[in-house]
Motif scaffolding. Structure first.
Motif, PDB file in Angstrom:
ATOM      1  N   ARG A  85     -11.119   3.348  11.585  1.00  0.00           N
ATOM      2  CA  ARG A  85     -11.042   3.315   9.987  1.00  0.00           C
ATOM      3  C   ARG A  85     -12.112   2.905   9.454  1.00  0.00           C
ATOM      4  O   ARG A  85     -12.478   2.935   8.354  1.00  0.00           O
ATOM      5  N   GLN A  86     -13.037   1.566   9.956  1.00  0.00           N
ATOM      6  CA  GLN A  86     -14.245   1.096   9.617  1.00  0.00           C
ATOM      7  C   GLN A  86     -15.351   2.316   9.452  1.00  0.00           C
ATOM      8  O   GLN A  86     -16.217   1.908   8.636  1.00  0.00           O
ATOM      9  N   GLU A  87     -15.178   3.325  10.228  1.00  0.00           N
ATOM     10  CA  GLU A  87     -16.317   4.226   9.834  1.00  0.00           C
ATOM     11  C   GLU A  87     -16.063   5.128   9.001  1.00  0.00           C
ATOM     12  O   GLU A  87     -17.151   6.077   8.554  1.00  0.00           O
ATOM     13  N   GLN A  88     -14.817   5.378   8.292  1.00  0.00           N
ATOM     14  CA  GLN A  88     -14.572   6.360   7.288  1.00  0.00           C
ATOM     15  C   GLN A  88     -15.253   5.909   5.938  1.00  0.00           C
ATOM     16  O   GLN A  88     -15.136   4.757   5.647  1.00  0.00           O
ATOM     17  N   HIS A  89     -15.373   6.969   5.341  1.00  0.00           N
ATOM     18  CA  HIS A  89     -15.844   6.719   3.868  1.00  0.00           C
ATOM     19  C   HIS A  89     -14.794   7.313   2.707  1.00  0.00           C
ATOM     20  O   HIS A  89     -14.855   6.762   1.886  1.00  0.00           O
ATOM     21  N   GLY A  90     -13.917   8.054   3.259  1.00  0.00           N
ATOM     22  CA  GLY A  90     -13.010   8.699   2.232  1.00  0.00           C
ATOM     23  C   GLY A  90     -12.054   7.826   1.998  1.00  0.00           C
ATOM     24  O   GLY A  90     -11.497   7.148   3.067  1.00  0.00           O
ATOM     25  N   GLU A  91     -11.598   7.364   1.081  1.00  0.00           N
ATOM     26  CA  GLU A  91     -10.480   6.461   0.710  1.00  0.00           C
ATOM     27  C   GLU A  91      -9.094   6.839   1.195  1.00  0.00           C
ATOM     28  O   GLU A  91      -8.206   6.130   1.745  1.00  0.00           O
ATOM     29  N   GLY A  92      -8.963   8.265   1.083  1.00  0.00           N
ATOM     30  CA  GLY A  92      -7.516   8.834   1.570  1.00  0.00           C
ATOM     31  C   GLY A  92      -7.544   8.495   3.125  1.00  0.00           C
ATOM     32  O   GLY A  92      -6.334   8.282   3.595  1.00  0.00           O
ATOM     33  N   VAL A  93      -8.481   8.921   3.784  1.00  0.00           N
ATOM     34  CA  VAL A  93      -8.378   8.829   5.187  1.00  0.00           C
ATOM     35  C   VAL A  93      -8.397   7.360   5.672  1.00  0.00           C
ATOM     36  O   VAL A  93      -7.686   6.964   6.781  1.00  0.00           O
ATOM     37  N   ARG A  94      -9.183   6.513   4.829  1.00  0.00           N
ATOM     38  CA  ARG A  94      -8.571   4.903   5.147  1.00  0.00           C
ATOM     39  C   ARG A  94      -7.286   4.344   5.070  1.00  0.00           C
ATOM     40  O   ARG A  94      -6.881   3.549   5.555  1.00  0.00           O
ATOM     41  N   ARG A  95      -6.795   4.794   4.063  1.00  0.00           N
ATOM     42  CA  ARG A  95      -5.431   4.499   3.803  1.00  0.00           C
ATOM     43  C   ARG A  95      -4.501   5.083   4.862  1.00  0.00           C
ATOM     44  O   ARG A  95      -3.423   4.579   5.363  1.00  0.00           O
ATOM     45  N   PHE A  96      -4.759   6.316   5.336  1.00  0.00           N
ATOM     46  CA  PHE A  96      -4.037   6.988   6.397  1.00  0.00           C
ATOM     47  C   PHE A  96      -4.155   6.129   7.506  1.00  0.00           C
ATOM     48  O   PHE A  96      -3.101   5.795   8.269  1.00  0.00           O
ATOM     49  N   LEU A  97      -5.243   5.666   7.998  1.00  0.00           N
ATOM     50  CA  LEU A  97      -5.419   5.144   9.288  1.00  0.00           C
ATOM     51  C   LEU A  97      -4.983   3.690   9.023  1.00  0.00           C
ATOM     52  O   LEU A  97      -4.403   3.002  10.170  1.00  0.00           O
ATOM     53  N   GLN A  98      -4.918   3.141   8.046  1.00  0.00           N
ATOM     54  CA  GLN A  98      -4.277   1.676   7.619  1.00  0.00           C
ATOM     55  C   GLN A  98      -2.947   1.995   7.923  1.00  0.00           C
ATOM     56  O   GLN A  98      -2.276   0.926   8.433  1.00  0.00           O
ATOM     57  N   GLY A  99      -2.170   2.854   7.374  1.00  0.00           N
ATOM     58  CA  GLY A  99      -0.844   3.066   7.581  1.00  0.00           C
ATOM     59  C   GLY A  99      -0.492   3.166   9.010  1.00  0.00           C
ATOM     60  O   GLY A  99       0.489   2.832   9.523  1.00  0.00           O
ATOM     61  N   LEU A 100      -1.248   3.942   9.782  1.00  0.00           N
ATOM     62  CA  LEU A 100      -0.915   4.023  11.166  1.00  0.00           C
ATOM     63  C   LEU A 100      -1.034   2.570  12.017  1.00  0.00           C
ATOM     64  O   LEU A 100      -0.453   2.239  12.760  1.00  0.00           O
ATOM     65  N   GLU A 101      -2.053   1.840  11.483  1.00  0.00           N
ATOM     66  CA  GLU A 101      -2.301   0.537  12.191  1.00  0.00           C
ATOM     67  C   GLU A 101      -0.937  -0.130  11.896  1.00  0.00           C
ATOM     68  O   GLU A 101      -0.642  -0.914  12.653  1.00  0.00           O
ATOM     69  N   GLY A 102      -0.506  -0.232  10.572  1.00  0.00           N
ATOM     70  CA  GLY A 102       0.727  -0.883  10.270  1.00  0.00           C
ATOM     71  C   GLY A 102       2.037  -0.553  10.917  1.00  0.00           C
ATOM     72  O   GLY A 102       2.402  -1.204  11.422  1.00  0.00           O
ATOM     73  N   GLY A 103       1.963   0.659  11.078  1.00  0.00           N
ATOM     74  CA  GLY A 103       2.983   1.369  12.095  1.00  0.00           C
ATOM     75  C   GLY A 103       3.155   1.057  13.548  1.00  0.00           C
ATOM     76  O   GLY A 103       4.133   0.473  14.099  1.00  0.00           O
ATOM     77  N   VAL A 104       1.903   0.896  13.997  1.00  0.00           N
ATOM     78  CA  VAL A 104       1.675   0.490  15.281  1.00  0.00           C
ATOM     79  C   VAL A 104       1.873  -0.808  15.483  1.00  0.00           C
ATOM     80  O   VAL A 104       2.566  -1.443  16.439  1.00  0.00           O
ATOM     81  N   LEU A 105       1.545  -1.710  14.703  1.00  0.00           N
ATOM     82  CA  LEU A 105       1.896  -3.387  14.610  1.00  0.00           C
ATOM     83  C   LEU A 105       3.141  -3.523  14.378  1.00  0.00           C
ATOM     84  O   LEU A 105       3.544  -4.544  14.996  1.00  0.00           O
ATOM     85  N   SER A 106       3.971  -2.912  13.655  1.00  0.00           N
ATOM     86  CA  SER A 106       5.281  -2.895  13.380  1.00  0.00           C
ATOM     87  C   SER A 106       6.121  -2.580  14.894  1.00  0.00           C
ATOM     88  O   SER A 106       7.324  -2.777  14.977  1.00  0.00           O
ATOM     89  N   GLY A 107       5.670  -2.001  15.855  1.00  0.00           N
ATOM     90  CA  GLY A 107       6.216  -1.641  17.130  1.00  0.00           C
ATOM     91  C   GLY A 107       6.684  -0.327  17.281  1.00  0.00           C
ATOM     92  O   GLY A 107       7.061   0.063  18.140  1.00  0.00           O
TER      93      GLY A 107
END
Length: 402
Positions: A85-107
């Motif tokens: 996520r830190q390497e991405q420049h597109g805002e949409g891709v960053r939000r997508f990866l952020q959502g994946l992180e949140g889902g994995v953190l929630s179990g």
């Protein structure tokens, strides 16, 4: 998270526009009210339809490839998602990866988090879930990336072959419309003024012009409404509705559409079921998953009947061979695979075979589109010559004879 623009009046009485991110408009209002801002209006910059659209195949392939390499090198899933996520420049891709992180953190598992974003096809989520069950997530992610890259190359090749025929067809319609709606009425007025006999082809063009001028806009609106209602009705109709049965029968009886059905239905069916069977999932569970995956397709009723047939003890390949979207050769390949204990491998091989074969056939059909467009352009020029230039020459001959 969606982006919103809101208008408010600051403490000095000046109008201000600002941006905010929130899950919904009501959540955005609550956030603004918590900091003491009372907006005049809040407007969402991203409609839900566009907010949920799937990511491109190239983008997903790149992300899955990077994730597979990170996992293969021993990096944990959360760390890999964070670094990518830190390497991405597109805002949409960053939000997508952020959502994946949140889902994995929630179990959640990665496949469940991907499905919750609604930006990844369900078949890919199930494919990744197989890798998680087998403990081979990195290898499966690499396979999914290779599959998406192959699909992207095929799509690009098809688009490149379609560009020239589409340009020719659009030019034909543009030139024909201009001559029919603009040039032909002017010539018709000249014929009326000279009291010359109007040729039948010019009369036809003039009648067509008058019809479009009188009710062309309303006809276009009615056509758009009829197409929208038919598509919406087919999607919302039940499996046994008359309209759905009629469409299904028409698709199966048209050779070209049947080929597309095999490409769009049998190939994902064979690939996903083969992956599930190869992972050791039971046949009843596999085809229950197939029923859920194809619940909105034209063949949802057939897939449900397949599950019921297997529950009654019907041989697997016999039940699959009876499906209308399974080619006869594929049924024989599956029967041989089941006989020798390699049904999963036969399903995967048949999926690859039919995908490559049908894409080659589609490319061959597209090659015929270019000469067909040129022939259509020649026919249009001939008709216009008969309707425009020949009457002009006849009128000149009449004038010269006088």
């Amino acid at each position: 998270m969606a982006r919103f623009i809101y208008h408010y009046i600051d403490t000095r009485g000046r109008n201000r526009l600002a941006f905010a991110e929130a899950a919904s408009a009501s959540a955005c209002l609550r956030q603004l009210q918590a900091v003491g801002v009372c907006p005049v209006f809040v407007y969402g910059l991203q409609l839900p339809f566009f907010a949920r659209r799937k990511l491109g195949k190239r983008t997903l392939a790149m992300l899955f490839r990077q994730l597979a390499q990170a996992l293969a090198s021993g990096v944990s899933l959360l760390e890999a998602l964070h670094f990518i996520r830190q390497e991405q420049h597109g805002e949409g891709v960053r939000r997508f990866l952020q959502g994946l992180e949140g889902g994995v953190l929630s179990g959640r598992a990665l496949s469940e988090a991907l499905g919750a974003t609604e930006k990844v096809d369900g078949m890919l989520c199930q494919w990744i879930a197989i890798g998680e069950q087998r403990g081979e997530l990195a290898a499966v992610l690499d396979e999914v990336a290779a599959y998406l890259e192959r699909q992207e190359k095929l799509a690009k090749r098809t688009q490149q072959q379609l560009i020239y025929p589409l340009v020719v067809l659009l030019s034909v319609f543009a030139v024909g419309g201009f001559l029919t709606l603009v040039v032909m009425p002017i010539l018709a007025e000249q014929f009326f003024a000279s009291q010359a006999d109007m040729p039948w082809l010019m009369r036809f063009f003039l009648w067509w012009h008058d019809a479009l001028a009188a009710g062309g806009i309303w006809l276009l609106l009615l056509l758009i409404i009829a197409v929208a209602l038919s598509v919406f009705g087919v999607r919302r109709a039940s499996d046994d509705s008359p309209g759905r049965r009629l469409l299904r029968r028409a698709v199966l009886r048209t050779r070209f559409l049947r080929r597309l059905v095999v490409l769009r239905t049998y190939v994902p069916f064979a690939r996903l079921s083969g992956q599930l069977l190869h992972a050791g999932v039971g046949a009843s569970e596999v085809f229950a998953e197939m029923r859920r995956y194809f619940r909105r397709s034209l063949f949802a009723e057939d897939v449900a009947a397949l599950e019921q047939a297997i529950a009654r003890g019907v041989p697997l390949t016999t039940a699959m061979g009876a499906l209308p979207f399974v080619p006869a050769l594929a049924g024989q390949m599956l029967a041989g695979g089941e006989r020798y204990g390699h049904l999963a491998e036969s399903l995967l091989e048949s999926a690859d075979y039919y995908e490559a074969r049908l894409m080659d056939e589609l490319a061959l059909w597209l090659r015929f589109a270019e000469p067909a467009a040129i022939v259509l352009l020649g026919v249009l020029v001939l008709v216009l010559a008969m309707g425009l230039f020949l009457p002009i020459l006849d009128s000149y001959q009449v004038l010269l004879s006088q």
